[in-house]
Design an enzyme around this catalytic site. Structure first.
Site, short mmCIF file in Angstrom:
data_model
loop_
_atom_site.label_atom_id
_atom_site.label_comp_id
_atom_site.label_asym_id
_atom_site.label_seq_id
_atom_site.Cartn_x
_atom_site.Cartn_y
_atom_site.Cartn_z
CG HIS A 292 -7.56 -6.00 0.76
ND1 HIS A 292 -7.29 -5.12 -0.25
CD2 HIS A 292 -6.50 -5.95 1.61
CE1 HIS A 292 -6.12 -4.54 0.00
NE2 HIS A 292 -5.62 -5.02 1.12
CG HIS B 94 -1.99 -1.02 1.19
ND1 HIS B 94 -3.28 -0.75 0.77
CD2 HIS B 94 -1.98 -2.34 1.52
CE1 HIS B 94 -4.01 -1.86 0.86
NE2 HIS B 94 -3.25 -2.84 1.31
CD GLU C 262 -6.11 -7.89 6.00
OE1 GLU C 262 -6.88 -7.28 5.22
OE2 GLU C 262 -5.04 -7.40 6.41
CG ASP D 28 -0.99 -5.43 4.03
OD1 ASP D 28 -1.51 -4.90 3.03
OD2 ASP D 28 -1.64 -5.72 5.06
ZN LIG Z 1 -3.64 -4.81 2.05
#
Ligand SMILES: [Zn+2]
Length: 382
Positions: free
Chosen positions: A223, A37, A226, A323
């Site tokens: 996504h 990100h 998670e 991430d």
């Molecule tokens: Zn992510």
């Protein structure tokens, strides 16, 4: 004054020992970053500089202390707490200058870690607080990425990057963001993603956007798996038509371990995990982040408990990602070294993860084949 491009020291909060596997510094090996990100990879000093310009108060005023603060905040074990750290990073990324600077440095930091191809994801709708339009924001990031790539090449190394444009799943702008992504597909955007609070915000809420993307043949990653379980993954695949799963770690809930001996592990797969395995749908696993957000809580709270190895041994297409490099105080090289330490991986395993990532990137086929070759050459050299 910027340090020499392409050869920069990692940010000050990454003062870990050299990530070694089989005696080789992993940073020297060619790598592919798929899940990274933009607003999770800022340098602490950059946050301080940009906050100063907009009179934003920060919890710490020294770069090392600020870096440590982000890591501590992110270790709460809750995705919601973890996501709060982004209030600060996105606050300093509301201008053309701020977005372009962060994007440029993002590329330099990837290159310094040995990444040869990176997909950078971010949500333009979160960067409109100081007058930028969605298109302005995408163009600002693109200009910074291109500057970073040029700087890396001037420094004698090479890197390519593509943007993944993200829509926030709790908001209602996904159609607009999908159109934005398609509009910029020939100027830097390679795909689309949805992010943010997963539970309660299924991909089905954004079905019109996903239909539009499918009609326009723009690749999608979602996504899923998670902060929520199998239904969320099902939604990503069938409502989102995701070609990759952002983390997807909780897919392991669909794998039952029947018995285990010293040599083998005997499992049965549910229909969903069987589909993901057989169709080679890529899992964008992020070991440190998955620990921090509680994504692997069902299996334990240490890296060795992560189902990464189970998924890998069963033949799933696993990839290794950061991430958010700032929040987890990490790099891809460090994640690889941590996995090697936890599961005894050697360089051949590490190469497999990079080839998996190259094959799953949203580049055209010929470019992916070139990338696989670059990786093979780089690993052959050591
Ligand atoms: Zn992510």
């Amino acid at each position: 004054m910027s340090p020499e491009p392409g050869r920069q020291e990692p940010p000050s909060n990454l003062s870990h020992a050299a990530p070694l596997v089989d005696g080789v510094d992993v940073r020297t090996l060619p790598k592919v970053s798929l899940h990274d990100h933009l607003d999770g990879g800022l340098r602490p000093q950059t946050i301080i500089d940009l906050a100063d310009e907009i009179d934003l108060d920060l919890p710490e005023s020294d770069a090392d202390a600020l870096g440590a603060w982000f890591e501590k905040q992110s270790n709460s074990g809750s995705l919601v707490e973890y996501l709060k750290t982004f209030d600060i990073t996105t606050a300093v990324m509301q201008t053309h200058y701020g977005l372009a600077r962060v994007a440029r440095e993002f590329v330099l930091d990837l290159a310094a870690d040995g990444v040869v191809y990176g997909e950078v994801r971010w949500a333009p709708e979160q960067h409109l607080g100081r007058g930028l339009s969605l298109d302005d924001a995408v163009e600002a990031v693109q200009s910074g990425l291109e500057q970073g790539v040029a700087d890396v090449r001037n420094g004698g190394a090479d890197i390519r990057v593509g943007q993944l444009v993200t829509a926030m799943r709790h908001a209602d702008r996904a159609v607009e963001i999908a159109e934005l992504a398609v509009r910029h597909r020939d100027s830097g955007v390679v795909g689309f993603d949805i992010a943010g609070a997963e539970a309660g915000f299924p991909p089905a809420n954004h079905r019109i956007a996903f239909d539009y993307l499918a009609e326009n043949f723009l690749p999608v990653t979602v996504h899923a798996g998670e902060a929520d379980g199998l239904d969320s993954i099902r939604g990503a695949l069938f409502d989102g038509r995701a070609l990759r799963l952002g983390h997807g770690v909780r897919l392991a809930e669909d794998i039952t371990i029947e018995r285990q001996d010293d040599e083998n592990i005997y499992v049965s797969l549910g229909r969903l995990s069987q589909w993901v395995k057989d169709r080679e749908i890529t899992l964008e696993l992020s070991p440190s982040s998955n620990l921090q957000t509680g994504a692997i809580a069902a299996w334990g709270d240490e890296l060795v408990d992560h189902p990464f190895d189970l998924l890998y041994q069963l033949g799933f297409r696993v990839t290794v990602n950061t991430d958010n490099r700032l929040m987890s105080a990490t790099t891809i090289s460090r994640e690889l070294a941590l996995l090697a330490d936890a599961f005894g991986y050697d360089l051949d395993d590490l190469e497999t993860f990079q080839v998996n990532a190259a094959r799953a990137s949203f580049l055209p086929l010929e470019d992916r084949e070139d990338l696989v070759e670059t990786i093979a050459d780089g690993f052959d050299e050591v």
